[in-house]
Write a protein that holds these residues in place. Sequence first.
Motif, PDB file in Angstrom:
ATOM      1  N   SER A  92      -0.795  -5.353  -6.261  1.00 20.02           N
ATOM      2  CA  SER A  92      -1.690  -4.214  -6.466  1.00 20.02           C
ATOM      3  C   SER A  92      -2.539  -3.935  -5.228  1.00 20.02           C
ATOM      4  N   LEU A  93      -3.034  -4.985  -4.600  1.00 20.40           N
ATOM      5  CA  LEU A  93      -3.832  -4.826  -3.392  1.00 20.40           C
ATOM      6  C   LEU A  93      -2.988  -4.283  -2.241  1.00 20.40           C
ATOM      7  N   LYS A  94      -1.811  -4.862  -2.034  1.00 23.74           N
ATOM      8  CA  LYS A  94      -0.946  -4.398  -0.955  1.00 23.74           C
ATOM      9  C   LYS A  94      -0.491  -2.954  -1.189  1.00 23.74           C
ATOM     10  N   LYS A  95      -0.258  -2.595  -2.432  1.00 23.70           N
ATOM     11  CA  LYS A  95       0.127  -1.216  -2.750  1.00 23.70           C
ATOM     12  C   LYS A  95      -0.986  -0.248  -2.339  1.00 23.70           C
ATOM     13  N   LYS A  96      -2.233  -0.575  -2.650  1.00 27.99           N
ATOM     14  CA  LYS A  96      -3.362   0.284  -2.277  1.00 27.99           C
ATOM     15  C   LYS A  96      -3.461   0.427  -0.758  1.00 27.99           C
ATOM     16  N   LEU A  97      -3.326  -0.677  -0.052  1.00 27.98           N
ATOM     17  CA  LEU A  97      -3.380  -0.633   1.408  1.00 27.98           C
ATOM     18  C   LEU A  97      -2.229   0.194   1.971  1.00 27.98           C
ATOM     19  N   PHE A  98      -1.042   0.034   1.389  1.00 27.64           N
ATOM     20  CA  PHE A  98       0.123   0.810   1.816  1.00 27.64           C
ATOM     21  C   PHE A  98      -0.119   2.300   1.606  1.00 27.64           C
ATOM     22  N   LEU A  99      -0.588   2.681   0.418  1.00 26.20           N
ATOM     23  CA  LEU A  99      -0.804   4.090   0.103  1.00 26.20           C
ATOM     24  C   LEU A  99      -1.807   4.735   1.060  1.00 26.20           C
ATOM     25  N   LYS A 100      -2.818   3.989   1.453  1.00 22.52           N
ATOM     26  CA  LYS A 100      -3.833   4.496   2.380  1.00 22.52           C
ATOM     27  C   LYS A 100      -3.258   4.669   3.782  1.00 22.52           C
ATOM     28  N   LYS A 101      -2.544   3.657   4.260  1.00 23.47           N
ATOM     29  CA  LYS A 101      -2.061   3.656   5.639  1.00 23.47           C
ATOM     30  C   LYS A 101      -0.803   4.495   5.848  1.00 23.47           C
ATOM     31  N   TYR A 102       0.047   4.577   4.834  1.00 23.97           N
ATOM     32  CA  TYR A 102       1.337   5.250   4.978  1.00 23.97           C
ATOM     33  C   TYR A 102       1.441   6.438   4.012  1.00 23.97           C
ATOM     34  N   SER A 103       0.466   7.311   4.047  1.00 26.10           N
ATOM     35  CA  SER A 103       0.406   8.441   3.107  1.00 26.10           C
ATOM     36  C   SER A 103       1.512   9.468   3.336  1.00 26.10           C
TER      37      SER A 103
END
Length: 110
Positions: A92-103
């Motif tokens: 869940s944490l990595k998904k949030k970071l991914f969504l922010k960085k790789y929009s």
Amino acid sequence: MKYNKYGNKKVEIDGIKFDSRKEANRYAELKLLERCRDITDLELQPRFLLQDKFKHNGKAIRKVEYVADFMYKRDGEIYVEDVKGMKTDVYSLKKKLFLKKYSEYIFKEI
């Protein structure tokens, strides 16, 4: 047949080992879509850098990566997919970071 810590059965298709039957089934679907030319450039286990490695008080801190299950192109867009049965806190944490960085990517959870 081997089981992992979440009770999933490991499955092999095309000489590729998948962590679950669900992931293997999705791979088979995507391969069919690729053969029909609905998608292109299917990639397995693409890696995305979330945090560079660094030093803190002289100690090396490793980089943080998110490894998705699949990535492909469809209608000019790039899709990133993750097949999930159990969503861990780390995921869940990595998904949030991914969504922010790789929009720029379209993210799908299967």
